[in-house]
Design a protein around this motif. Structure first.
Motif, PDB file in Angstrom:
ATOM      1  N   LEU A  47     -28.958 -35.253  32.649  1.00 43.02           N
ATOM      2  CA  LEU A  47     -28.517 -35.876  31.406  1.00 43.02           C
ATOM      3  C   LEU A  47     -29.713 -36.344  30.586  1.00 43.02           C
ATOM      4  CD1 LEU A  47     -25.529 -38.010  32.756  1.00 43.02           C
ATOM      5  CD2 LEU A  47     -25.367 -35.993  31.301  1.00 43.02           C
ATOM      6  N   ILE A  48     -30.684 -36.916  31.254  1.00 46.59           N
ATOM      7  CA  ILE A  48     -31.879 -37.404  30.564  1.00 46.59           C
ATOM      8  C   ILE A  48     -32.681 -36.234  29.995  1.00 46.59           C
ATOM      9  CG2 ILE A  48     -34.115 -38.539  30.920  1.00 46.59           C
ATOM     10  CD1 ILE A  48     -32.631 -40.375  32.955  1.00 46.59           C
ATOM     11  N   HIS A  49     -32.865 -35.194  30.793  1.00 51.74           N
ATOM     12  CA  HIS A  49     -33.642 -34.039  30.349  1.00 51.74           C
ATOM     13  C   HIS A  49     -32.947 -33.309  29.194  1.00 51.74           C
ATOM     14  CE1 HIS A  49     -36.666 -30.946  30.581  1.00 51.74           C
ATOM     15  NE2 HIS A  49     -35.748 -30.012  30.686  1.00 51.74           N
ATOM     16  N   ASN A  50     -31.603 -33.300  29.198  1.00 52.08           N
ATOM     17  CA  ASN A  50     -30.848 -32.618  28.142  1.00 52.08           C
ATOM     18  C   ASN A  50     -30.800 -33.419  26.846  1.00 52.08           C
ATOM     19  OD1 ASN A  50     -30.264 -30.374  29.724  1.00 52.08           O
ATOM     20  ND2 ASN A  50     -28.355 -31.256  30.511  1.00 52.08           N
ATOM     21  N   ALA A  51     -31.141 -34.696  26.920  1.00 50.44           N
ATOM     22  CA  ALA A  51     -31.181 -35.516  25.709  1.00 50.44           C
ATOM     23  C   ALA A  51     -32.314 -35.029  24.817  1.00 50.44           C
ATOM     24  CB  ALA A  51     -31.394 -36.981  26.073  1.00 50.44           C
ATOM     25  N   LYS A  52     -32.042 -34.924  23.536  1.00 52.57           N
ATOM     26  CA  LYS A  52     -33.038 -34.395  22.598  1.00 52.57           C
ATOM     27  C   LYS A  52     -34.350 -35.160  22.671  1.00 52.57           C
ATOM     28  CE  LYS A  52     -33.648 -33.214  17.722  1.00 52.57           C
ATOM     29  NZ  LYS A  52     -33.029 -33.234  16.368  1.00 52.57           N
ATOM     30  N   PHE A  53     -34.259 -36.470  22.794  1.00 52.98           N
ATOM     31  CA  PHE A  53     -35.455 -37.297  22.788  1.00 52.98           C
ATOM     32  C   PHE A  53     -36.367 -36.990  23.974  1.00 52.98           C
ATOM     33  CE2 PHE A  53     -37.988 -41.114  23.382  1.00 52.98           C
ATOM     34  CZ  PHE A  53     -38.316 -41.471  22.083  1.00 52.98           C
ATOM     35  N   PHE A  54     -35.752 -36.687  25.126  1.00 53.41           N
ATOM     36  CA  PHE A  54     -36.528 -36.463  26.342  1.00 53.41           C
ATOM     37  C   PHE A  54     -36.704 -34.982  26.680  1.00 53.41           C
ATOM     38  CE2 PHE A  54     -34.626 -40.719  27.523  1.00 53.41           C
ATOM     39  CZ  PHE A  54     -35.818 -41.430  27.397  1.00 53.41           C
ATOM     40  N   SER A  55     -36.284 -34.088  25.797  1.00 57.24           N
ATOM     41  CA  SER A  55     -36.221 -32.671  26.137  1.00 57.24           C
ATOM     42  C   SER A  55     -37.575 -32.058  26.493  1.00 57.24           C
ATOM     43  CB  SER A  55     -35.587 -31.875  24.988  1.00 57.24           C
ATOM     44  OG  SER A  55     -36.361 -32.007  23.805  1.00 57.24           O
ATOM     45  N   GLU A  56     -38.672 -32.642  25.993  1.00 56.30           N
ATOM     46  CA  GLU A  56     -39.991 -32.090  26.275  1.00 56.30           C
ATOM     47  C   GLU A  56     -40.660 -32.715  27.495  1.00 56.30           C
ATOM     48  OE1 GLU A  56     -41.095 -29.446  24.688  1.00 56.30           O
ATOM     49  OE2 GLU A  56     -39.212 -29.489  23.562  1.00 56.30           O
ATOM     50  N   LEU A  57     -39.992 -33.681  28.107  1.00 50.03           N
ATOM     51  CA  LEU A  57     -40.553 -34.277  29.315  1.00 50.03           C
ATOM     52  C   LEU A  57     -40.408 -33.320  30.496  1.00 50.03           C
ATOM     53  CD1 LEU A  57     -39.447 -38.028  29.377  1.00 50.03           C
ATOM     54  CD2 LEU A  57     -41.741 -37.130  29.035  1.00 50.03           C
ATOM     55  N   SER A  58     -41.313 -33.405  31.444  1.00 48.12           N
ATOM     56  CA  SER A  58     -41.226 -32.573  32.645  1.00 48.12           C
ATOM     57  C   SER A  58     -40.046 -33.033  33.502  1.00 48.12           C
ATOM     58  CB  SER A  58     -42.518 -32.686  33.450  1.00 48.12           C
ATOM     59  OG  SER A  58     -42.666 -34.006  33.964  1.00 48.12           O
ATOM     60  N   GLU A  59     -39.600 -32.154  34.388  1.00 46.44           N
ATOM     61  CA  GLU A  59     -38.514 -32.509  35.290  1.00 46.44           C
ATOM     62  C   GLU A  59     -38.900 -33.689  36.169  1.00 46.44           C
ATOM     63  OE1 GLU A  59     -37.032 -29.242  37.504  1.00 46.44           O
ATOM     64  OE2 GLU A  59     -36.555 -28.030  35.745  1.00 46.44           O
ATOM     65  N   ALA A  60     -40.148 -33.725  36.575  1.00 38.81           N
ATOM     66  CA  ALA A  60     -40.615 -34.832  37.419  1.00 38.81           C
ATOM     67  C   ALA A  60     -40.517 -36.163  36.679  1.00 38.81           C
ATOM     68  CB  ALA A  60     -42.054 -34.578  37.860  1.00 38.81           C
ATOM     69  N   ALA A  61     -40.884 -36.158  35.386  1.00 36.69           N
ATOM     70  CA  ALA A  61     -40.808 -37.379  34.586  1.00 36.69           C
ATOM     71  C   ALA A  61     -39.361 -37.816  34.401  1.00 36.69           C
ATOM     72  CB  ALA A  61     -41.483 -37.165  33.241  1.00 36.69           C
ATOM     73  N   CYS A  62     -38.475 -36.850  34.184  1.00 33.12           N
ATOM     74  CA  CYS A  62     -37.054 -37.167  34.015  1.00 33.12           C
ATOM     75  C   CYS A  62     -36.465 -37.734  35.303  1.00 33.12           C
ATOM     76  CB  CYS A  62     -36.285 -35.920  33.585  1.00 33.12           C
ATOM     77  SG  CYS A  62     -36.661 -35.384  31.909  1.00 33.12           S
ATOM     78  N   GLU A  63     -36.909 -37.219  36.420  1.00 31.30           N
ATOM     79  CA  GLU A  63     -36.437 -37.746  37.702  1.00 31.30           C
ATOM     80  C   GLU A  63     -36.890 -39.195  37.897  1.00 31.30           C
ATOM     81  OE1 GLU A  63     -37.738 -35.049  40.685  1.00 31.30           O
ATOM     82  OE2 GLU A  63     -36.346 -33.454  40.092  1.00 31.30           O
ATOM     83  N   LYS A  64     -38.103 -39.500  37.443  1.00 35.39           N
ATOM     84  CA  LYS A  64     -38.585 -40.878  37.535  1.00 35.39           C
ATOM     85  C   LYS A  64     -37.718 -41.809  36.688  1.00 35.39           C
ATOM     86  CE  LYS A  64     -43.438 -39.830  38.557  1.00 35.39           C
ATOM     87  NZ  LYS A  64     -44.844 -39.948  38.098  1.00 35.39           N
ATOM     88  N   LEU A  65     -37.362 -41.344  35.492  1.00 35.29           N
ATOM     89  CA  LEU A  65     -36.494 -42.149  34.641  1.00 35.29           C
ATOM     90  C   LEU A  65     -35.113 -42.310  35.265  1.00 35.29           C
ATOM     91  CD1 LEU A  65     -37.347 -40.768  31.071  1.00 35.29           C
ATOM     92  CD2 LEU A  65     -37.844 -43.049  31.960  1.00 35.29           C
ATOM     93  N   ALA A  66     -34.623 -41.233  35.873  1.00 29.97           N
ATOM     94  CA  ALA A  66     -33.300 -41.274  36.493  1.00 29.97           C
ATOM     95  C   ALA A  66     -33.233 -42.311  37.609  1.00 29.97           C
ATOM     96  CB  ALA A  66     -32.930 -39.894  37.021  1.00 29.97           C
ATOM     97  N   LYS A  67     -34.325 -42.456  38.347  1.00 32.51           N
ATOM     98  CA  LYS A  67     -34.356 -43.428  39.445  1.00 32.51           C
ATOM     99  C   LYS A  67     -34.265 -44.861  38.933  1.00 32.51           C
ATOM    100  CE  LYS A  67     -36.916 -40.506  42.693  1.00 32.51           C
ATOM    101  NZ  LYS A  67     -38.192 -40.295  43.429  1.00 32.51           N
TER     102      LYS A  67
END
Length: 223
Positions: free
Chosen positions: A14-34
């Motif tokens: 959900l975070i990675h699919n958000a337009k604002f976060f779309s350019e973040l790496s998967e690893a960064a999105c996982e950190k946010l998800a935690k």
């Protein structure tokens, strides 16, 4: 509990699919998800109040919210209607840590809450910080261009753009906001918006019957 297909979706997706976060790496999105937690909001509930301490930023997963500013005379003005997949309240990360607006749910909604303290800790990591700052600068450029564009539009153009952005160029639209809320979102009084609807319907290709709007293809072609 609000039932939504998004309830079963992994937070990092959900975070990675958000337009604002779309350019973040998967690893960064996982950190946010935690850091994140899901939160359900009922219609007309206030997610946060203007002037309150900003403990978190939010990502709208489903539903509709509006950001409202109260003027010194007590009049409320809708600053923005938040769309699904959009981040909001991020201003507390870099400016005064208090919410500058009130967030009100106009429908049942679900958000992902990202604590401010945890987010700031991630920004201490160079790779995450560089990715995030690049996105932030891109967003600021977009907002400046968007403000310039909207100020040059008349109320009919703003209404059409609102429909296009929120619902797409569909033949049938069922708005999840009242006419009063839509009027506020496009910077018009209810009276002005009512006259606008009469004008548009008179031109043809547009009919607002009950809860649904029927729109002919040539309506979209006019704008």
């Amino acid at each position: 509990m609000i039932k939504s297909p998004a309830m079963n979706t992994d937070p990092s997706n959900l975070i990675h699919n958000a337009k604002f976060f779309s350019e973040l790496s998967e690893a960064a999105c996982e950190k946010l998800a935690k850091l994140s937690r899901r939160k359900s909001v009922k219609k007309r509930d206030i997610l946060f109040m203007e002037g309150a301490k900003g403990d978190a930023i939010y990502l709208l997963v489903s539903g509709s919210l509006q950001l409202v500013k109260t003027n010194p005379d007590g009049k409320e003005t809708v600053i923005k209607t938040v769309k699904e997949g959009e981040l909001f309240a991020e201003v507390i990360l870099f400016e005064k840590p208090r919410y500058p607006v009130t967030a009100i749910a106009r429908t049942e909604a679900e958000v992902i809450e990202l604590p401010r303290a945890g987010f700031l800790n991630l920004l201490n990591e160079e790779e995450f910080r560089n990715d995030f700052m690049a996105m932030l600068m891109a967003k600021q450029r977009y907002l400046a261009e968007r403000i310039q564009q909207l100020t040059s539009m008349d109320v009919e153009e703003r209404f059409t753009e609102f429909l296009r952005e929120h619902y797409g160029e569909k033949a049938v639209i069922t708005p999840d906001l009242s006419k009063k809320d839509i009027a506020s979102a496009i910077g018009a009084t209810p009276e002005t918006f009512s006259r606008l609807l009469q004008k548009i319907e008179k031109h043809g290709g547009f009919r607002w019957n009950g809860k649904s709007i029927q729109i002919d293809p040539d309506f979209w072609d006019r704008f």
